[in-house]
Design a protein around this motif. Structure first.
Motif, mmCIF file in Angstrom:
data_model
loop_
_atom_site.group_PDB
_atom_site.id
_atom_site.type_symbol
_atom_site.label_atom_id
_atom_site.label_comp_id
_atom_site.label_asym_id
_atom_site.label_seq_id
_atom_site.Cartn_x
_atom_site.Cartn_y
_atom_site.Cartn_z
ATOM 1 N N UNK A 85 -26.044 6.648 7.893
ATOM 2 C CA UNK A 85 -24.849 6.836 8.679
ATOM 3 C C UNK A 85 -25.232 7.810 10.045
ATOM 4 N N UNK A 86 -26.154 8.398 9.894
ATOM 5 C CA UNK A 86 -26.820 9.383 10.895
ATOM 6 C C UNK A 86 -27.860 8.551 11.667
ATOM 7 N N UNK A 87 -28.281 7.248 11.392
ATOM 8 C CA UNK A 87 -29.325 6.761 11.993
ATOM 9 C C UNK A 87 -28.781 5.550 12.633
ATOM 10 N N UNK A 88 -28.977 5.030 13.880
ATOM 11 C CA UNK A 88 -28.757 3.889 14.475
ATOM 12 C C UNK A 88 -30.059 3.290 14.895
ATOM 13 N N UNK A 89 -30.179 1.912 14.326
ATOM 14 C CA UNK A 89 -31.541 1.177 14.867
ATOM 15 C C UNK A 89 -30.901 0.181 15.821
ATOM 16 N N UNK A 90 -31.910 0.120 16.932
ATOM 17 C CA UNK A 90 -31.587 -0.739 17.946
ATOM 18 C C UNK A 90 -32.777 -1.810 17.880
ATOM 19 N N UNK A 91 -32.303 -2.984 17.854
ATOM 20 C CA UNK A 91 -33.447 -3.846 17.573
ATOM 21 C C UNK A 91 -33.949 -4.719 18.770
ATOM 22 N N UNK A 167 -20.513 4.311 18.583
ATOM 23 C CA UNK A 167 -19.234 4.414 17.715
ATOM 24 C C UNK A 167 -19.931 4.680 16.436
ATOM 25 N N UNK A 168 -21.014 4.324 16.038
ATOM 26 C CA UNK A 168 -21.377 4.697 14.601
ATOM 27 C C UNK A 168 -21.802 6.417 14.676
ATOM 28 N N UNK A 169 -21.680 6.943 15.858
ATOM 29 C CA UNK A 169 -21.803 8.564 15.866
ATOM 30 C C UNK A 169 -22.988 9.042 15.230
ATOM 31 N N UNK A 170 -24.278 8.244 15.535
ATOM 32 C CA UNK A 170 -25.451 8.564 14.962
ATOM 33 C C UNK A 170 -26.138 9.795 15.655
ATOM 34 N N UNK A 171 -26.769 10.390 14.820
ATOM 35 C CA UNK A 171 -27.578 11.573 15.315
ATOM 36 C C UNK A 171 -29.170 11.414 15.816
ATOM 37 N N UNK A 172 -29.528 10.274 15.037
ATOM 38 C CA UNK A 172 -30.963 9.643 15.357
ATOM 39 C C UNK A 172 -30.802 8.224 15.836
ATOM 40 N N UNK A 173 -31.629 7.983 17.162
ATOM 41 C CA UNK A 173 -31.587 6.521 17.345
ATOM 42 C C UNK A 173 -33.007 6.162 17.352
ATOM 43 N N UNK A 174 -33.205 4.972 16.548
ATOM 44 C CA UNK A 174 -34.435 4.357 16.355
ATOM 45 C C UNK A 174 -34.696 2.976 17.139
ATOM 46 N N UNK A 175 -35.231 2.982 18.125
ATOM 47 C CA UNK A 175 -35.097 1.641 19.013
ATOM 48 C C UNK A 175 -36.526 0.958 19.023
ATOM 49 N N UNK A 176 -36.494 -0.214 18.284
ATOM 50 C CA UNK A 176 -37.827 -0.992 18.131
ATOM 51 C C UNK A 176 -38.090 -1.939 19.366
ATOM 52 N N UNK A 177 -38.786 -1.788 20.215
ATOM 53 C CA UNK A 177 -39.082 -2.489 21.539
ATOM 54 C C UNK A 177 -37.580 -3.120 21.974
ATOM 55 N N UNK A 178 -37.027 -2.257 22.523
ATOM 56 C CA UNK A 178 -35.769 -2.595 22.862
ATOM 57 C C UNK A 178 -35.731 -3.239 24.329
ATOM 58 N N UNK A 179 -36.875 -3.153 25.017
ATOM 59 C CA UNK A 179 -36.810 -3.726 26.428
ATOM 60 C C UNK A 179 -37.807 -5.034 26.585
ATOM 61 N N UNK A 180 -38.351 -5.225 25.572
ATOM 62 C CA UNK A 180 -39.387 -6.208 25.452
ATOM 63 C C UNK A 180 -38.912 -7.544 26.003
ATOM 64 N N UNK A 192 -32.703 4.144 30.903
ATOM 65 C CA UNK A 192 -31.577 5.523 31.305
ATOM 66 C C UNK A 192 -30.684 5.824 30.409
ATOM 67 N N UNK A 193 -30.092 4.600 29.859
ATOM 68 C CA UNK A 193 -29.081 4.970 28.842
ATOM 69 C C UNK A 193 -29.507 5.884 27.563
ATOM 70 N N UNK A 194 -30.542 5.454 27.078
ATOM 71 C CA UNK A 194 -31.207 5.864 26.002
ATOM 72 C C UNK A 194 -31.592 7.457 26.361
ATOM 73 N N UNK A 195 -32.266 7.764 27.709
ATOM 74 C CA UNK A 195 -32.329 8.956 28.052
ATOM 75 C C UNK A 195 -31.364 10.117 28.204
ATOM 76 N N UNK A 196 -30.174 9.301 28.698
ATOM 77 C CA UNK A 196 -28.951 10.152 28.888
ATOM 78 C C UNK A 196 -28.702 10.607 27.460
ATOM 79 N N UNK A 206 -36.308 7.902 19.097
ATOM 80 C CA UNK A 206 -37.519 7.327 19.015
ATOM 81 C C UNK A 206 -37.625 5.891 19.608
ATOM 82 N N UNK A 207 -38.283 5.533 20.625
ATOM 83 C CA UNK A 207 -38.408 4.252 21.290
ATOM 84 C C UNK A 207 -39.837 3.828 21.124
ATOM 85 N N UNK A 208 -40.153 2.646 20.385
ATOM 86 C CA UNK A 208 -41.405 1.914 20.436
ATOM 87 C C UNK A 208 -41.476 1.016 21.804
#
Length: 281
Positions: A85-91, A167-180, A192-196, A206-208
């Motif tokens: 619940x504290x972890x958002x995974x961005x694919x 909306x999830x109210x995550x405390x950790x965001x894991x982004x796997x190649x989100x801009x590839x 920029x949004x992730x940086x903010x 953490x963003x790969x």
């Protein structure tokens, strides 16, 4: 407290390939870290282990999130769902349901907080719908809330995925190649949004990435993988082309992008501040 702590993490696939080899890492709360490496270096595998999607080899190892173990010695803990619940995974491919509205996709982030009957009926409370709308506005796509997700561009779909993380109210965001798969302008906006999220509201990100120039611009710290091992962990600014060639040899060219976003990061809408503040409370 560490946001993420990894000790002696290894993963061997059934074909015998060693995807991760004795990884030891500590990431503090509020850090924004780039995870780089050529294709096949283990970036995606590492992120999936952190999220508890897959288990490591059956050997002494630990992965701890915010002080709670999510897996150890090759076993995922029973409480994994509550920890996630504290972890958002961005694919990379957004992971949206194309036939559903953007709003419904974003509201999926609130599923853990609503009763079962609301999940089954899709009847979310007014407060959750308001939060989802504010999140979409903060991501700059509020006007698309009631369109099918499949109608959005790639960059817009990735921003919808970030709105879902809010909306999830995550405390950790894991982004796997989100801009590839995004064009340069959409990639800049997403970074920029992730940086903010990280800089202004202390979420751990953490963003790969494949491009070292993007890592240097947005992430103070970079962890570099090669053949499942950590070959560099330090300041992004020190990863010069010469250092990359020393670490990766000919494969370094994969990390040296010629596309550079020169615009300075912008501040998101005021609604974003309130949302991210709620996410950290």
């Amino acid at each position: 407290m560490d946001a993420i702590r990894i000790e002696r993490l290894s993963k061997t696939f059934r074909n015998g390939r060693k995807a991760l080899d004795s990884i030891d890492l500590r990431i503090e709360e509020g850090e924004m870290v780039a995870l780089i490496g050529a294709s096949g270096s283990g970036k995606s595998t590492l992120l999936r282990h952190i999220a508890g999607f897959i288990a490591s080899d059956a050997a002494p190892s630990h992965v701890t999130l915010l002080g709670r173990p999510i897996q150890y010695d090759g076993r995922i803990v029973r409480e994994v769902r509550s920890i996630r619940r504290d972890v958002a995974f961005v694919f990379q491919q957004f992971n949206l349901v194309g036939r559903l509205s953007v709003m419904t996709n974003v509201l999926i982030g609130a599923l853990s907080r609503v009763p079962l009957w609301r999940r089954l009926s899709g009847c979310f409370p007014h407060a959750e719908r308001a939060l989802a709308m504010e999140s979409l506005d903060a991501m700059g796509i509020g006007e698309h809330a009631f369109e099918r997700a499949s109608n959005l561009s790639g960059g817009q779909q990735q921003r919808a995925a970030l709105a879902r993380a809010l909306v999830q109210r995550a405390r950790i965001v894991l982004a796997d190649e989100p801009i590839a798969s995004l064009d340069p302008e959409s990639a800049r906006r997403v970074m920029e949004l992730m940086q903010s999220l990280n800089r202004d509201h202390k979420l751990t990100v953490i963003v790969s990435l494949h491009q070292i120039d993007v890592a240097m611009k947005y992430c103070p710290r970079t962890i570099a993988l090669r053949d499942g091992r950590v070959v560099y962990d330090g300041l992004s600014a020190r990863l010069t082309p010469a250092v990359l060639r020393e670490l990766y040899g000919a494969a370094a060219s994969e990390l040296l992008s010629h596309e550079r976003a020169d615009a300075a990061p912008s501040n998101p809408a005021g609604a974003f501040a309130a949302l991210a503040s709620a996410a950290t409370s």
